[in-house]
Design a protein around this motif. Sequence first.
Motif, PDB file in Angstrom:
ATOM      1  N   LEU A 294       0.818  -1.214   0.000  1.00 36.16           N
ATOM      2  CA  LEU A 294       0.000   0.000   0.000  1.00 36.16           C
ATOM      3  C   LEU A 294       0.852   1.264   0.000  1.00 36.16           C
ATOM      4  N   ASN A 295       1.954   1.265   0.720  1.00 38.03           N
ATOM      5  CA  ASN A 295       2.766   2.481   0.852  1.00 38.03           C
ATOM      6  C   ASN A 295       3.654   2.738  -0.361  1.00 38.03           C
ATOM      7  N   ARG A 296       4.047   1.691  -1.042  1.00 42.99           N
ATOM      8  CA  ARG A 296       4.903   1.870  -2.215  1.00 42.99           C
ATOM      9  C   ARG A 296       4.148   1.696  -3.530  1.00 42.99           C
ATOM     10  N   TYR A 337      13.675  -6.466   6.307  1.00 40.46           N
ATOM     11  CA  TYR A 337      13.999  -5.257   7.067  1.00 40.46           C
ATOM     12  C   TYR A 337      15.493  -5.214   7.368  1.00 40.46           C
ATOM     13  N   GLY A 338      16.069  -4.061   7.144  1.00 38.03           N
ATOM     14  CA  GLY A 338      17.513  -3.884   7.317  1.00 38.03           C
ATOM     15  C   GLY A 338      18.219  -3.708   5.994  1.00 38.03           C
ATOM     16  N   PRO A 343      11.167  -1.152   4.790  1.00 40.52           N
ATOM     17  CA  PRO A 343      10.646  -0.738   6.095  1.00 40.52           C
ATOM     18  C   PRO A 343      10.543  -1.912   7.057  1.00 40.52           C
ATOM     19  N   ALA A 344      10.253  -1.608   8.305  1.00 38.02           N
ATOM     20  CA  ALA A 344      10.149  -2.655   9.322  1.00 38.02           C
ATOM     21  C   ALA A 344       8.922  -3.522   9.113  1.00 38.02           C
ATOM     22  N   SER A 345       7.867  -2.945   8.583  1.00 40.01           N
ATOM     23  CA  SER A 345       6.634  -3.699   8.350  1.00 40.01           C
ATOM     24  C   SER A 345       6.049  -3.316   7.002  1.00 40.01           C
ATOM     25  N   LEU A 346       5.164  -4.172   6.508  1.00 39.63           N
ATOM     26  CA  LEU A 346       4.517  -3.950   5.219  1.00 39.63           C
ATOM     27  C   LEU A 346       3.004  -3.915   5.415  1.00 39.63           C
ATOM     28  N   ASP A 347       2.354  -2.899   4.892  1.00 39.07           N
ATOM     29  CA  ASP A 347       0.893  -2.826   4.885  1.00 39.07           C
ATOM     30  C   ASP A 347       0.424  -3.268   3.507  1.00 39.07           C
TER      31      ASP A 347
END
Length: 516
Positions: A294-296, A337-338, A343-347
């Motif tokens: 969703l964010n990307r 992640y890293g 990101p740390a989490s994925l929506d």
Amino acid sequence: MGLHRLAGFRSVRLLVPLWSLGSREEVPDTSEGAVEPILLGTSAHNISLPGLTSVAKGRCAIFAAGAHLGDTQCVRFEKRFYRYRGITILQKRDPRLTRIRPGKVALVLAGGAVSGGSYKVGGLRALDEVFACRHNPGGEKAPFSLVDCDTFIGLSAGSVLAFVLSAGINPDEMIRIILGSSTTFDEFRAMEFMAPNWREPLERVFPFLDRQQELFTNFLSGATDPDQIAPYTLRKTFHKMVRTLPSLLPTGIFSTHRLGHYLRRNMKRVGIPNDFVEAYSRSRKELYLTAVDLNRGQMLVFGHDEPYRKVPISEAIRASCALPGWYRPVRILNPLYGEPGEPASLDLVDGGLVRTANVRVAVEKGADLVICYNPFNRIRYERLGRSLVNHGPLALAGQLFRILLGARLDIAKELLFRDETIDADVVFIEPAEDDFAFFLMNPIDYRTRERAAIHGYHSVRAAIQANHERLADVFGTHNIELHPPDVDRYAPPRGNSELHYSDMSESRGRRSSVVS
């Protein structure tokens, strides 16, 4: 003209597109007088062997048996685009060429909600019944069914079905799961996929109150408003506090957390790994599921050889089914992640947001034959003096939804057909344009599941009978034999039903759809 008809000629030359020979070993019938080609790459070749001359020109290889090319009979295979009664075939491989080794077969399942998912299960049962066997190297016959496909790809509701099939559960058992009579999986009840999203509003209360407190504190402390370069006014503070009210609202009516519990419970019960890598190592069946970050704003593919392969299968299915607005987005820990930009989490949300079906993924994974099943296709409503508008907003919304999905898939069909780098045969299964019975079923009504499954079985069975000769030709190219047709009442129209380039997309309106 088949190769067996050419046996009487002194010599034969066969023009075959090089993209159908480039990386796979394929030979035609080796009976007396038939052509015996050799494997060529995608560049020009001049190869001399006893009784065989091969010359590559442009994108075609010319095979000639015999010493006198001047007396040859030329036969060239042209790729075909065919559509009739819910079946669309993109045939890009010459059916006269017999494969030395069985190619990879992929099953691609689109979304479908409740009625569409049940419709697909019934249709899969009808498709499974038509398979007779598969011819293995050496001429041996082996039983073949849908669970014997090599690759399973799903999105949205299709991700659940793709997972079940990849685990070796056949369509008969899938119908029993829907009806609640299965001894393998628990009954798939309404609450498993329509659990109210009551947790999210509660989770949003404290962040909302913290934000309200921050805004009011800025006003009391005389903090500077960067827009006005002056202290916050009471009016501006009040407006800001009102604008934060929507953050209390949930992002979806329902949640997929119960679906995740259902999948994990039954996986443990049956002994199916909840891990892509382990599942593949056990079954040697490839499973690929897609969702949208969703964010990307990009599609993510989950599978045993994909970057996000450490995401559990149950979580990937939840994400792929999370239709925005209907379901809450699924947040998962990012296994990458890293790494830069991760990101740390994925929506994640529904994989159908960017694709109607992932045929391209199947091709990229090396599939030679792709079977794509899409349960939602627009209808053609042509009652004199009537319109779908007269049937109210639900009928209108249903047609608009189907137009969107069908038009996107039409574009995919055209691109696949025109792409000369793709040499896979693709068979699309969809409802016929006059399937009003399925159109009238509510996609989210749990009570329609049995009726949709029965209707899907009969409609797909009828479509297979109507197109049996064409389907047998395509599947035969990949050494898959079909049972003979049961009835002749669904005979295809007379003449050539192949489509011209300008008529490949149904969304372009009424045109001449038959080339004579």
